[in-house]
Motif scaffolding. Structure first.
Motif, PDB file in Angstrom:
ATOM      1  N   PHE A  19     -21.897   6.688 -18.240  1.00  0.00           N
ATOM      2  CA  PHE A  19     -22.632   7.794 -18.862  1.00  0.00           C
ATOM      3  C   PHE A  19     -23.577   7.270 -19.944  1.00  0.00           C
ATOM      4  O   PHE A  19     -24.699   7.727 -20.074  1.00  0.00           O
ATOM      5  CB  PHE A  19     -21.687   8.808 -19.511  1.00  0.00           C
ATOM      6  CG  PHE A  19     -20.805   9.563 -18.562  1.00  0.00           C
ATOM      7  CD1 PHE A  19     -21.223   9.916 -17.285  1.00  0.00           C
ATOM      8  CD2 PHE A  19     -19.536   9.937 -18.957  1.00  0.00           C
ATOM      9  CE1 PHE A  19     -20.391  10.621 -16.422  1.00  0.00           C
ATOM     10  CE2 PHE A  19     -18.697  10.646 -18.110  1.00  0.00           C
ATOM     11  CZ  PHE A  19     -19.120  10.992 -16.841  1.00  0.00           C
ATOM     12  N   LEU A  20     -23.104   6.320 -20.741  1.00  0.00           N
ATOM     13  CA  LEU A  20     -23.877   5.816 -21.869  1.00  0.00           C
ATOM     14  C   LEU A  20     -25.066   4.962 -21.429  1.00  0.00           C
ATOM     15  O   LEU A  20     -26.083   4.919 -22.125  1.00  0.00           O
ATOM     16  CB  LEU A  20     -22.981   5.015 -22.822  1.00  0.00           C
ATOM     17  CG  LEU A  20     -21.914   5.813 -23.547  1.00  0.00           C
ATOM     18  CD1 LEU A  20     -20.976   4.872 -24.300  1.00  0.00           C
ATOM     19  CD2 LEU A  20     -22.546   6.826 -24.498  1.00  0.00           C
ATOM     20  N   TRP A  46     -17.949  15.395 -20.413  1.00  0.00           N
ATOM     21  CA  TRP A  46     -19.313  14.866 -20.512  1.00  0.00           C
ATOM     22  C   TRP A  46     -20.216  15.559 -19.485  1.00  0.00           C
ATOM     23  O   TRP A  46     -19.879  15.652 -18.311  1.00  0.00           O
ATOM     24  CB  TRP A  46     -19.316  13.362 -20.260  1.00  0.00           C
ATOM     25  CG  TRP A  46     -20.642  12.716 -20.555  1.00  0.00           C
ATOM     26  CD1 TRP A  46     -21.730  12.682 -19.733  1.00  0.00           C
ATOM     27  CD2 TRP A  46     -21.015  12.015 -21.742  1.00  0.00           C
ATOM     28  NE1 TRP A  46     -22.751  12.001 -20.330  1.00  0.00           N
ATOM     29  CE2 TRP A  46     -22.340  11.576 -21.569  1.00  0.00           C
ATOM     30  CE3 TRP A  46     -20.346  11.713 -22.930  1.00  0.00           C
ATOM     31  CZ2 TRP A  46     -23.026  10.842 -22.543  1.00  0.00           C
ATOM     32  CZ3 TRP A  46     -21.020  10.980 -23.889  1.00  0.00           C
ATOM     33  CH2 TRP A  46     -22.339  10.560 -23.701  1.00  0.00           C
ATOM     34  N   GLY A  47     -21.329  16.066 -19.939  1.00  0.00           N
ATOM     35  CA  GLY A  47     -22.281  16.711 -19.043  1.00  0.00           C
ATOM     36  C   GLY A  47     -22.002  18.174 -18.763  1.00  0.00           C
ATOM     37  O   GLY A  47     -22.752  18.811 -18.036  1.00  0.00           O
ATOM     38  N   THR A  48     -20.957  18.717 -19.334  1.00  0.00           N
ATOM     39  CA  THR A  48     -20.636  20.134 -19.140  1.00  0.00           C
ATOM     40  C   THR A  48     -21.000  20.920 -20.402  1.00  0.00           C
ATOM     41  O   THR A  48     -21.110  20.339 -21.490  1.00  0.00           O
ATOM     42  CB  THR A  48     -19.140  20.352 -18.847  1.00  0.00           C
ATOM     43  OG1 THR A  48     -18.387  20.101 -20.046  1.00  0.00           O
ATOM     44  CG2 THR A  48     -18.658  19.466 -17.711  1.00  0.00           C
ATOM     45  N   PHE A  78     -19.719  10.713 -34.520  1.00  0.00           N
ATOM     46  CA  PHE A  78     -21.085  11.091 -34.865  1.00  0.00           C
ATOM     47  C   PHE A  78     -22.096  10.309 -34.025  1.00  0.00           C
ATOM     48  O   PHE A  78     -23.076  10.868 -33.546  1.00  0.00           O
ATOM     49  CB  PHE A  78     -21.357  10.862 -36.354  1.00  0.00           C
ATOM     50  CG  PHE A  78     -20.827  11.957 -37.230  1.00  0.00           C
ATOM     51  CD1 PHE A  78     -21.356  13.242 -37.185  1.00  0.00           C
ATOM     52  CD2 PHE A  78     -19.795  11.703 -38.113  1.00  0.00           C
ATOM     53  CE1 PHE A  78     -20.864  14.256 -37.994  1.00  0.00           C
ATOM     54  CE2 PHE A  78     -19.296  12.714 -38.925  1.00  0.00           C
ATOM     55  CZ  PHE A  78     -19.834  13.987 -38.869  1.00  0.00           C
ATOM     56  N   HIS A  79     -21.842   9.029 -33.844  1.00  0.00           N
ATOM     57  CA  HIS A  79     -22.751   8.203 -33.050  1.00  0.00           C
ATOM     58  C   HIS A  79     -22.761   8.671 -31.592  1.00  0.00           C
ATOM     59  O   HIS A  79     -23.821   8.795 -30.975  1.00  0.00           O
ATOM     60  CB  HIS A  79     -22.336   6.739 -33.158  1.00  0.00           C
ATOM     61  CG  HIS A  79     -23.392   5.791 -32.703  1.00  0.00           C
ATOM     62  ND1 HIS A  79     -23.164   4.464 -32.523  1.00  0.00           N
ATOM     63  CD2 HIS A  79     -24.703   5.963 -32.375  1.00  0.00           C
ATOM     64  CE1 HIS A  79     -24.265   3.878 -32.102  1.00  0.00           C
ATOM     65  NE2 HIS A  79     -25.210   4.755 -32.001  1.00  0.00           N
ATOM     66  N   LEU A  80     -21.594   8.957 -31.060  1.00  0.00           N
ATOM     67  CA  LEU A  80     -21.493   9.444 -29.683  1.00  0.00           C
ATOM     68  C   LEU A  80     -22.218  10.778 -29.534  1.00  0.00           C
ATOM     69  O   LEU A  80     -22.918  11.015 -28.544  1.00  0.00           O
ATOM     70  CB  LEU A  80     -20.021   9.580 -29.295  1.00  0.00           C
ATOM     71  CG  LEU A  80     -19.701   9.702 -27.818  1.00  0.00           C
ATOM     72  CD1 LEU A  80     -20.212   8.508 -27.031  1.00  0.00           C
ATOM     73  CD2 LEU A  80     -18.202   9.852 -27.626  1.00  0.00           C
ATOM     74  N   SER A  81     -22.086  11.639 -30.527  1.00  0.00           N
ATOM     75  CA  SER A  81     -22.776  12.923 -30.507  1.00  0.00           C
ATOM     76  C   SER A  81     -24.287  12.729 -30.456  1.00  0.00           C
ATOM     77  O   SER A  81     -24.995  13.400 -29.692  1.00  0.00           O
ATOM     78  CB  SER A  81     -22.388  13.738 -31.740  1.00  0.00           C
ATOM     79  OG  SER A  81     -23.125  14.936 -31.803  1.00  0.00           O
ATOM     80  N   SER A  88     -29.036  14.285 -23.233  1.00  0.00           N
ATOM     81  CA  SER A  88     -29.156  15.633 -22.688  1.00  0.00           C
ATOM     82  C   SER A  88     -30.494  16.285 -23.041  1.00  0.00           C
ATOM     83  O   SER A  88     -30.718  17.448 -22.724  1.00  0.00           O
ATOM     84  CB  SER A  88     -27.995  16.510 -23.164  1.00  0.00           C
ATOM     85  OG  SER A  88     -28.026  16.656 -24.567  1.00  0.00           O
ATOM     86  N   GLY A  89     -31.368  15.523 -23.714  1.00  0.00           N
ATOM     87  CA  GLY A  89     -32.700  16.031 -24.024  1.00  0.00           C
ATOM     88  C   GLY A  89     -32.786  16.866 -25.279  1.00  0.00           C
ATOM     89  O   GLY A  89     -33.830  17.444 -25.562  1.00  0.00           O
TER      90      GLY A  89
END
Length: 109
Positions: A19-20, A46-48, A78-81, A88-89
């Protein structure tokens, strides 16, 4: 706290790294070690549409009985967010919160 043995960490790691993509450095190593259940939930969501709500609930809680995450976990979340938002744009929030206000609107009556 669940142990890593209860989760297929290698599968979770591979899926999240997929994903990353090029943002692989955002992989939450400490989260994997300390909170594999949360890592599992993040990968599943992830992605939902539920991902944002879940991650936000981890970062900002309205439950007074929570003591919060250790600093290294909070930083990873926070970094992952941020990476998730970029994938996700979504645009990152601007510094002041006033960026969407047209300057001309300040002087209209």
């Amino acid at each position: 706290m669940a142990s890593q043995g209860e989760y297929d960490i290698l599968d979770l790691r591979d899926r999240l790294l997929d994903f990353l993509g090029t943002d692989y450095k955002a992989y939450p190593v400490q989260l994997e070690k300390q909170f594999p259940r949360i890592l599992s939930n993040l990968v599943k969501l992830w992605g939902t549409p539920a991902f944002d709500a879940y991650l936000s609930g981890l970062i900002v809680s309205d439950r007074p009985d929570r003591k919060g995450f250790p600093p290294e976990i909070a930083v990873e979340l926070f970094h992952l967010s941020s990476v998730y938002d970029s994938h996700s744009g979504k645009k990152a929030a601007s510094g002041t919160g006033w960026a969407t206000l047209d300057e001309g609107d300040l002087y209209k009556k």
